[in-house]
Write a protein that holds these residues in place. Sequence first.
Motif, short mmCIF file in Angstrom:
data_model
loop_
_atom_site.label_atom_id
_atom_site.label_comp_id
_atom_site.label_asym_id
_atom_site.label_seq_id
_atom_site.Cartn_x
_atom_site.Cartn_y
_atom_site.Cartn_z
N ALA A 180 0.88 -1.35 -0.06
CA ALA A 180 0.09 -0.05 0.10
C ALA A 180 1.08 1.17 0.02
O ALA A 180 1.86 1.39 0.77
N MET A 192 12.32 8.61 -3.79
CA MET A 192 12.43 8.86 -5.38
C MET A 192 10.92 9.66 -5.45
O MET A 192 9.98 9.59 -5.04
N ILE A 209 7.78 10.77 -8.13
CA ILE A 209 7.21 10.33 -9.09
C ILE A 209 7.76 10.23 -10.54
O ILE A 209 7.75 9.11 -11.38
O1 CDP Z 1 -1.44 2.73 -5.58
P1 CDP Z 1 -0.56 2.83 -4.35
O2 CDP Z 1 -1.11 2.53 -3.10
O3 CDP Z 1 0.53 1.96 -4.58
O4 CDP Z 1 0.15 4.35 -4.29
P2 CDP Z 1 -0.33 5.67 -5.07
O5 CDP Z 1 -1.92 5.76 -4.49
O6 CDP Z 1 -0.03 5.61 -6.40
O7 CDP Z 1 0.39 6.67 -4.31
C1 CDP Z 1 0.22 7.01 -2.88
C2 CDP Z 1 0.56 8.60 -2.73
O8 CDP Z 1 2.17 8.69 -3.00
C3 CDP Z 1 0.03 9.47 -4.02
O9 CDP Z 1 -0.39 10.68 -3.38
C4 CDP Z 1 1.27 9.79 -4.77
O10 CDP Z 1 1.29 10.90 -5.46
C5 CDP Z 1 2.50 9.64 -3.77
N1 CDP Z 1 3.62 9.31 -4.36
C6 CDP Z 1 4.90 10.11 -3.96
O11 CDP Z 1 4.99 11.07 -3.38
N2 CDP Z 1 6.13 9.53 -4.62
C7 CDP Z 1 6.15 8.50 -5.41
N3 CDP Z 1 7.07 8.27 -5.76
C8 CDP Z 1 5.05 7.61 -5.50
C9 CDP Z 1 3.81 8.20 -5.15
#
Ligand code: CDP
Length: 223
Positions: free
Chosen positions: A9, A202, A204
Amino acid sequence: MNIAIDGPAGAGKSTVAQRVARQLEYVYIDTGAMYRALAWAVLQKQLPISDENAVSELLKNNKIGLVRQAGQQRVFWNEIDVTDQIRSPEVSQSASIVASYGSVREQMLVLQRELAKQGNVVMDGRDIGTHVLPDAKVKIFLTASSRERAERRWRELREKGTETDLAELQKEIEERDRRDTQREVAPLRQADDAVLVDTTGMTIDQVVDHILQICERTGESAK
Ligand code: CDP
Ligand code: CDP
């Protein structure tokens, strides 16, 4: 070529998978949203969540739809648009409970493989590389420390106007990870042929670029 993105998550799966899909003009499929929609319906109908049979029958007799509207994926339970409602912490925890049932996963597997038949999909979840699309050309296992994943969720919620407790969020995430990795059927696990991408620290953009490079290399070597 299909791309499988799995991980715990808050690892960034859906954000990154959507961006990769847009860049490559692939179809994005969020399998977590399907478990969330089912969990939402269980809560809505006040069914006992511990009753695997009742949960499984509910899925059998209703329809989950993933629909693209204005460049965004919307999630439907029959005719009801549940896209926003399925993101609550209560639905998150309930989703990981209904996802532990074998009879639920069997049905989801059929639905997800059907969706993948259109080809050129980026599918994210927990068991895509290991069970749903074992032949996916590119498999990514996305992760980050639980602290960083909790911080990301905390920031995301704050931007939406919801103040939450960071320690509580981290605890919830760790509890869900534990349930997802320890269940008997299709637990969260890195596929043997998946590339591990630790996104701690890292951005996004950096993660998306890195994955696009992996896709490019795989595409080249397949020629
Ligand atoms: O789908 P999952 O639960 O894996 O994660 P997500 O909902 O895509 O990402 C969770 C949060 O982390 C979102 O607000 C993304 O913008 C942020 N994020 C980040 O800050 N840095 C990253 N390298 C990846 C995601
Ligand atoms: O976005 P986040 O990573 O928080 O969760 P999600 O991808 O929306 O998935 C919600 C829950 O559904 C997970 O905690 C898993 O229990 C379950 N899930 C699963 O078991 N298998 C999948 N392929 C996708 C989600």
